[in-house]
Design an enzyme around this catalytic site. Structure first.
Site, short mmCIF file in Angstrom:
data_model
loop_
_atom_site.label_atom_id
_atom_site.label_comp_id
_atom_site.label_asym_id
_atom_site.label_seq_id
_atom_site.Cartn_x
_atom_site.Cartn_y
_atom_site.Cartn_z
N PHE A 92 -11.69 59.24 17.46
CA PHE A 92 -11.25 60.27 16.52
C PHE A 92 -10.51 61.40 17.25
CE2 PHE A 92 -11.32 62.23 12.39
CZ PHE A 92 -11.30 63.59 12.64
N VAL A 122 -12.92 51.10 18.22
CA VAL A 122 -13.82 51.50 17.13
C VAL A 122 -14.44 50.23 16.58
CG1 VAL A 122 -14.02 52.81 14.99
CG2 VAL A 122 -12.19 53.35 16.61
N GLU A 175 -22.59 49.97 10.14
CA GLU A 175 -23.16 49.65 8.82
C GLU A 175 -22.50 50.43 7.69
OE1 GLU A 175 -27.73 48.85 10.49
OE2 GLU A 175 -27.26 50.57 9.20
N THR A 176 -21.80 51.49 8.03
CA THR A 176 -21.29 52.39 6.98
C THR A 176 -19.76 52.46 7.02
OG1 THR A 176 -21.22 54.38 8.36
CG2 THR A 176 -23.35 53.80 7.37
N HIS A 180 -18.08 54.81 8.09
CA HIS A 180 -17.60 55.69 9.17
C HIS A 180 -16.43 55.05 9.93
CE1 HIS A 180 -18.43 58.30 12.88
NE2 HIS A 180 -18.00 59.08 11.92
N PHE A 223 -0.37 53.39 19.73
CA PHE A 223 -1.70 53.10 19.16
C PHE A 223 -2.31 51.91 19.89
CE2 PHE A 223 -4.83 53.35 15.85
CZ PHE A 223 -5.17 52.03 15.50
N ARG A 234 -10.16 41.00 23.32
CA ARG A 234 -8.84 41.67 23.25
C ARG A 234 -8.67 42.74 24.33
NH1 ARG A 234 -10.57 39.50 18.85
NH2 ARG A 234 -9.12 38.68 17.26
N1 LIG Z 1 -18.42 54.70 16.45
C1 LIG Z 1 -17.34 54.93 17.26
C2 LIG Z 1 -16.84 56.20 17.51
N2 LIG Z 1 -17.43 57.28 16.92
C3 LIG Z 1 -17.18 58.65 17.37
C4 LIG Z 1 -15.88 59.24 16.79
O1 LIG Z 1 -14.74 58.67 17.40
C5 LIG Z 1 -15.85 60.76 17.04
O2 LIG Z 1 -15.92 60.99 18.43
C6 LIG Z 1 -17.01 61.46 16.35
O3 LIG Z 1 -16.97 61.13 14.97
C7 LIG Z 1 -16.93 62.99 16.52
O4 LIG Z 1 -15.69 63.46 16.06
N3 LIG Z 1 -15.76 56.38 18.28
C8 LIG Z 1 -15.14 55.30 18.87
O5 LIG Z 1 -14.16 55.47 19.60
N4 LIG Z 1 -15.63 54.04 18.65
C9 LIG Z 1 -16.71 53.82 17.87
O6 LIG Z 1 -17.12 52.64 17.70
C1 LIG Z 2 -17.58 53.28 13.87
C2 LIG Z 2 -18.75 54.12 14.15
O1 LIG Z 2 -18.72 55.36 14.14
C3 LIG Z 2 -20.07 53.43 14.20
O2 LIG Z 2 -20.71 53.62 15.43
C4 LIG Z 2 -20.94 54.02 13.13
O3 LIG Z 2 -21.94 53.11 12.90
P1 LIG Z 2 -22.69 53.21 11.47
O4 LIG Z 2 -21.61 53.00 10.41
O5 LIG Z 2 -23.69 52.07 11.48
O6 LIG Z 2 -23.32 54.59 11.39
#
Ligand SMILES: Nc1c(NC[C@H](O)[C@H](O)[C@H](O)CO)[nH]c(=O)[nH]c1=O
Ligand SMILES: CC(=O)[C@@H](O)COP(=O)(O)O
Length: 158
Positions: free
Chosen positions: A66, A90, A94-95, A97, A122, A136
């Site tokens: 992010f 990323v 489960e959600t 997010h 990207f 990958r």
């Molecule tokens: N779950 C993953 C994240 N989560 C963290 C976010 O990117 C960010 O740092 C947070 O939400 C605070 O702003 N980041 C990844 O790069 N990969 C993931 O799987």
């Molecule tokens: C993509 C993410 O931020 C991941 O770690 C969040 O996992 P969850 O959706 O199970 O909270």
């Protein structure tokens, strides 16, 4: 399968110019570090193989994907930087997010490139699981870090 193409390993040599004078910023997410370090190594190797000078490559880490957008902006605004390569992974949880992060970083990185009129690449994996990610990041489907680097090189030859 949406696309049979999985990597740019067979990319054409078109638009490959002398990049010995070009400066690159590599923004690397620390989340899923095993994967993003492989992406970084792939990107570095590809830049150097294509003529970049090691001293012209700057690495900056961000906590997660992010934050790649803001890290990209902080580097793209520097006049001396010719291209920015964002590397992250990323992994679906489960959600929803995952969806919010992926959308935010894809759109954010796009907007930085347009705002500063320079390549902002990207290089973010968005897999369902760790296996897909590793496949990958130097596995059977190549290395998206390689691809991100060659994309930056080719865009500089536009
Ligand atoms: N779950 C993953 C994240 N989560 C963290 C976010 O990117 C960010 O740092 C947070 O939400 C605070 O702003 N980041 C990844 O790069 N990969 C993931 O799987
Ligand atoms: C993509 C993410 O931020 C991941 O770690 C969040 O996992 P969850 O959706 O199970 O909270």
């Amino acid at each position: 399968m949406a696309s049979t193409q999985k990597n740019l390993s067979q990319h054409s040599e078109k638009n490959i110019q002398d990049i010995s004078g070009k400066k690159f910023a590599l923004i690397v997410s620390e989340w899923n570090e095993e994967v993003t370090e492989s992406l970084f190594q792939g990107a570095m190797e590809t830049l150097l193989k294509n003529g970049a000078i090691k001293g012209n490559i700057i690495r900056k880490n961000v906590p997660g994907s992010f934050e790649l957008t803001l890290g990209a902006q902080w580097m793209a605004q520097e006049e001396e930087i010719d291209a920015v390569i964002c590397l992250g992974c990323v992994i679906q949880g489960e959600t929803k997010h995952f969806d919010f992060i992926c959308d935010a970083v894809a759109n954010g990185i796009t907007n930085v490139g347009i705002k500063y009129n320079k390549p902002v690449i990207f290089g973010v994996l968005t897999p369902d699981n760790q296996k897909q990610a590793l496949d990958r990041a130097g596995g059977k489907h190549g290395n998206k870090g390689d691809e991100a680097a060659i994309t930056a090189v080719k865009m500089l030859g536009f």
